[in-house]
Scaffold this active site. Structure first.
Site, PDB file in Angstrom:
ATOM      1  NE  ARG A  20      -3.735  -0.803   0.851  1.00 38.09           N
ATOM      2  CZ  ARG A  20      -4.795  -0.901   1.659  1.00 38.09           C
ATOM      3  NH1 ARG A  20      -5.398   0.176   2.106  1.00 38.09           N
ATOM      4  NH2 ARG A  20      -5.259  -2.094   1.998  1.00 38.09           N
ATOM      5  CB  SER A 104      -9.067  -0.885   0.735  1.00 36.06           C
ATOM      6  OG  SER A 104     -10.165  -1.137   1.567  1.00 36.06           O
ATOM      7  CG  HIS A 105     -10.255   2.346   3.900  1.00 33.70           C
ATOM      8  ND1 HIS A 105      -9.706   1.086   4.059  1.00 33.70           N
ATOM      9  CD2 HIS A 105      -9.582   3.162   4.748  1.00 33.70           C
ATOM     10  CE1 HIS A 105      -8.765   1.148   4.980  1.00 33.70           C
ATOM     11  NE2 HIS A 105      -8.665   2.386   5.416  1.00 33.70           N
ATOM     12  CE  LYS A 114      -7.261  -5.064   0.228  1.00 36.65           C
ATOM     13  NZ  LYS A 114      -8.681  -5.041   0.666  1.00 36.65           N
ATOM     14  CG  ASP A 246     -14.449  -1.060   1.647  1.00 36.77           C
ATOM     15  OD1 ASP A 246     -15.146  -1.778   0.909  1.00 36.77           O
ATOM     16  OD2 ASP A 246     -13.417  -1.474   2.203  1.00 36.77           O
ATOM     17  CG  ASP A 248     -11.515  -3.117  -1.370  1.00 39.74           C
ATOM     18  OD1 ASP A 248     -12.167  -2.528  -0.490  1.00 39.74           O
ATOM     19  OD2 ASP A 248     -10.673  -3.997  -1.096  1.00 39.74           O
ATOM     20  CG  ASP A 250     -12.758  -5.525   1.291  1.00 34.44           C
ATOM     21  OD1 ASP A 250     -13.129  -4.360   1.568  1.00 34.44           O
ATOM     22  OD2 ASP A 250     -11.607  -5.932   1.502  1.00 34.44           O
ATOM     23  NE  ARG A 251     -13.560  -1.618   5.301  1.00 35.23           N
ATOM     24  CZ  ARG A 251     -13.448  -0.437   5.906  1.00 35.23           C
ATOM     25  NH1 ARG A 251     -13.824  -0.296   7.166  1.00 35.23           N
ATOM     26  NH2 ARG A 251     -12.970   0.599   5.254  1.00 35.23           N
ATOM     27  CG  HIS A 333     -12.976  -6.614   6.682  1.00 37.31           C
ATOM     28  ND1 HIS A 333     -12.794  -6.717   5.320  1.00 37.31           N
ATOM     29  CD2 HIS A 333     -12.259  -5.533   7.078  1.00 37.31           C
ATOM     30  CE1 HIS A 333     -11.997  -5.740   4.915  1.00 37.31           C
ATOM     31  NE2 HIS A 333     -11.661  -5.007   5.952  1.00 37.31           N
TER      32      HIS A 333
END
Length: 458
Positions: A20, A104-105, A114, A246, A248, A250-251, A333
């Site tokens: 990241r 992501s966020h 990832k 978020d 991507d 995933d949340r 998550h």
């Protein structure tokens, strides 16, 4: 131009669970290509599936990674635009190692990588990521095994169909406001909810346009400020529920029909109850900042609660060790055994919609049984020395009647009437406080007492 392959930079962007940093200053196509080479060499894979989010730099980074991976001899399947859980699906569905380009966020200037093995098994610092980092620093060179191929495979419809087999939605018609935050839920939500049809779910879309500059608000729903638009829209539309994803996707976070944000601990309890109804006696994972309502409910339903540290690698490893049916984190998550033990914000959302559609209750009433303790939410404080402040807090509570402590992750202090956890950030000089109490006054008292210690010490 910054040397992204310098040892200092590589060590800076390779974190405990992923890569990241700021693009292109810290993460550029040279770093992505070198990581592709090292990834294939270290993991010994002969095929890999690659997806990317909507950030402007993501397609180029994904393409560079694919070039590096093919130079190392692996075949690459590009799935194009994808949410992170769509990439996990592709890894499981196709039986290939997987790589997702997303931050992501994080704000627009960031990007990241990832990685997982086949069937969405995570790759972290202790399971290959550190070795990949070291090989990038050393200067990777292609193996003399020839060049792999690059092909494309659209898995979006298969992903949507698979999720709906795991959490089918039927019953009364629901009106749902979905805030994609200009992130990847704008890509996946139409595919998933389109399969349900307008007679089952009426979707009111917000910020579905894929835009990695995030023109409306940060795609980080754990930040209460990013939920304001969704909360207002749910009330204005008279909707049954609001969903916030978020960047991507995933949340997932929920907003009830009153426009009130739902604690992720409450959603964890709801999904745990649903999964235990299907798989009686199973293990359910919860991290240590999740409300105590979750393990209490799991035990009442005949399941086995297991407490873990914060972080997806710990959750997934513990799920594998215990064959847990489900795992939830207070960060939003949610992990599912039937989804290769990976996390999926969309699957969590479908569970919530399925539970709601089966009743005539408003969401707030449905969730009331799972909301046993007022929670502080996560409160961050900047400190100079995390360890020193945590030690001072621990000393202040040592020996108090009815109090126990542990150091599983930061400091947890437990009492029959209240509890709190203080943890240090891995990347910033912050301490994170989560507190709960038997009632609002108890929670407020313990929250303020601990905050005064933390902020007085800095």
């Amino acid at each position: 131009m910054a040397d992204t392959l310098s040892a200092d930079n590589v060590h800076a962007v390779f974190k405990a669970y992923d890569v990241r940093g700021i693009a292109p200053d810290q993460i550029d196509e040279a770093l992505a290509r070198a990581t592709g080479l090292a990834y294939v060499q270290v993991l010994g894979v002969d095929s890999v599936v690659v997806g990317h989010d909507m950030r402007p730099s993501s397609p180029g980074l994904a393409g560079a990674f694919a070039e590096g991976a093919t130079e190392a001899g692996a075949d690459v399947v590009m799935i194009g635009l994808a949410s992170t859980d769509q990439l996990y699906f592709a890894s499981g569905f196709l039986g290939r190692a997987g790589v997702m380009f997303t931050a992501s966020h994080n704000p627009a200037q960031y990007n990241g990588i990832k990685m997982c093995r086949a069937h969405a098994v995570p790759v972290g610092a202790d399971t290959g990521l550190a070795e990949i980092r070291d090989r990038v620093v050393a200067g990777v060179v292609p193996d003399a095994v020839g060049t792999g191929s690059i092909s494309s495979h659209d898995v979006l419809e298969a992903y949507a169909a698979h999720l709906l087999t795991l959490a089918p939605v039927s019953g009364r018609r629901l009106k749902v406001v979905v805030d994609a935050g200009n992130g990847m839920a704008g890509h996946t939500a139409p595919a998933v909810f389109g399969r349900l049809g307008h007679d089952v779910v009426e979707v009111v879309p917000m910020y579905f346009e894929l835009d990695g500059t995030f023109p409306n608000h940060d795609a980080n729903p754990i930040d209460a400020e990013t939920l304001v638009d969704l909360q207002a829209r749910v009330v204005a539309e008279g909707a049954d529920v609001g969903l916030a994803f978020d960047g991507d996707a995933d949340r997932c976070f929920l907003v009830d029909e009153r426009g009130v944000a739902v604690s992720p601990s409450t959603l964890t309890a709801l999904i745990a109850a649903r999964e235990l109804a299907k798989h009686p006696g199973s293990t359910v994972i919860h991290n240590l900042i999740t409300s105590r309502a979750v393990p209490q409910l799991v035990e009442e339903l005949g399941g086995r609660p297991v407490r873990t540290r914060v972080g997806h690698s710990y959750i997934k490893a513990t799920m594998a060790e215990t064959d847990a049916v489900f795992g939830g984190e207070h960060s939003g998550h949610f992990y599912f055994r039937d989804f290769w033990r990976a996390d999926s914000g969309m699957l969590a959302a479908l569970h919530a919609l399925a539970a709601l559609a089966e009743t005539d209750l408003p969401l707030s009433a449905l969730l009331a049984q799972y909301e046993r303790y007022p929670l502080s939410g996560e409160i961050n404080s900047t400190v100079a020395d995390q360890g020193e402040v945590i030690a001072a807090v621990e000393a202040a509570y040592a020996g108090r009647e009815g109090v126990s402590t542990d150091r599983l992750d930061g400091l947890s202090v437990l009492h029959a009437d209240w509890a709190f956890n203080v943890r240090g950030s891995n990347t910033e000089p912050l301490l994170r406080l989560n507190a709960e109490g038997k009632d609002q006054q108890t929670m407020t008292t313990v929250r303020d007492e601990v905050l005064s210690m933390i902020r007085g010490a800095r």
